[in-house]
Design an enzyme around this catalytic site. Structure first.
Site, PDB file in Angstrom:
ATOM      1  N   ARG A   1       0.181  -1.282 -15.256  1.00  0.00           N
ATOM      2  CA  ARG A   1      -1.307  -1.676 -15.871  1.00  0.00           C
ATOM      3  C   ARG A   1      -2.050  -0.585 -16.462  1.00  0.00           C
ATOM      4  NH1 ARG A   1      -0.262  -4.463 -11.278  1.00  0.00           N
ATOM      5  NH2 ARG A   1      -0.907  -3.019  -9.763  1.00  0.00           N
TER       6      ARG A   1
ATOM      7  N   GLU B   1       0.309   3.129  -1.482  1.00  0.00           N
ATOM      8  CA  GLU B   1      -0.541   2.281  -0.551  1.00  0.00           C
ATOM      9  C   GLU B   1       0.446   1.319   0.272  1.00  0.00           C
ATOM     10  OE1 GLU B   1      -3.725  -0.233  -1.765  1.00  0.00           O
ATOM     11  OE2 GLU B   1      -4.596  -0.387   0.205  1.00  0.00           O
TER      12      GLU B   1
END
Ligand code: AMP
Length: 178
Positions: A61, A98
């Site tokens: 992205r 994460e």
């Protein structure tokens, strides 16, 4: 302009890609031409007074936002990719995500010593990806002069991992339930 626009176009997806992660889905914002242009222009504006030589976008992205930022600033664009995607010889760094571990690769001739580099990605979460991108830039003896995000998950403290002297900017910041 509708209140909260265009941040309201970033959609929360609970438990994606794994349980406990609240995924920030930017595709509704990308789907809206005005919102996409606003985001790319706003990020480019944040860097307008920062002399730079290249914009790095982090797969995937970061490519979507980084390329129009590079275009707006009249700079070349350098993709930092997941392993095995780049065709020429590469340099790489490993890092903690994460939700798992990952590596980033760049072409070995992509950046050169002394170049001033802006890094762009969509979301700053724990900061592991951005810190890896900073490390990869530095491994080429280039200098990170700015790091920009569409959205920062402020409650995760990711910008703290990017080190002093590394200017970080985000268009939106989510502080969670605080
Ligand atoms: P981190 O390394 O934890 O800062 O994660 C940042 C990278 O993972 C970015 O490239 C994001 O696209 C993606 N990412 C991590 N957490 C999220 C999230 N909660 N929502 C959307 N994207 C995320």
């Amino acid at each position: 302009m509708e209140s909260g626009w265009p941040e309201s176009l970033i959609r929360d997806i609970p438990d994606f890609p794994t349980e406990g992660i609240l995924f920030k889905d930017i595709t509704p914002l990308l789907d809206d031409g005005e919102a996409l242009r606003w985001a790319a222009d706003a990020l480019a504006d944040r860097f307008a007074d920062t002399p730079a030589d290249r914009v790095v976008g982090v797969e995937a992205r970061g490519f979507i936002l980084g390329a129009p930022v590079a275009y707006r600033l009249g700079l070349g664009f350098v993709p930092f990719r997941k392993p095995g995607k780049l065709p020429y010889s590469t340099v790489s760094v490993d890092y903690q995500l994460e939700y798992g571990t990952a590596s980033l690769e760049a072409h070995s001739d992509a950046l050169s010593s002394g170049q001033r580099v802006l890094i762009v990605d969509d979301v700053l979460a724990t900061g592991g990806t951005a810190a890896a991108a900073v490390d990869l830039v530095k491994s080429k003896d280039a200098e990170v002069v700015g790091v920009g995000f569409l959205l920062e998950l402020g409650f995760l403290g990711g910008r703290g991992r990017l080190g002093n002297g590394c200017p970080v900017t985000s268009l939106f910041c989510d502080w969670g339930d605080e």
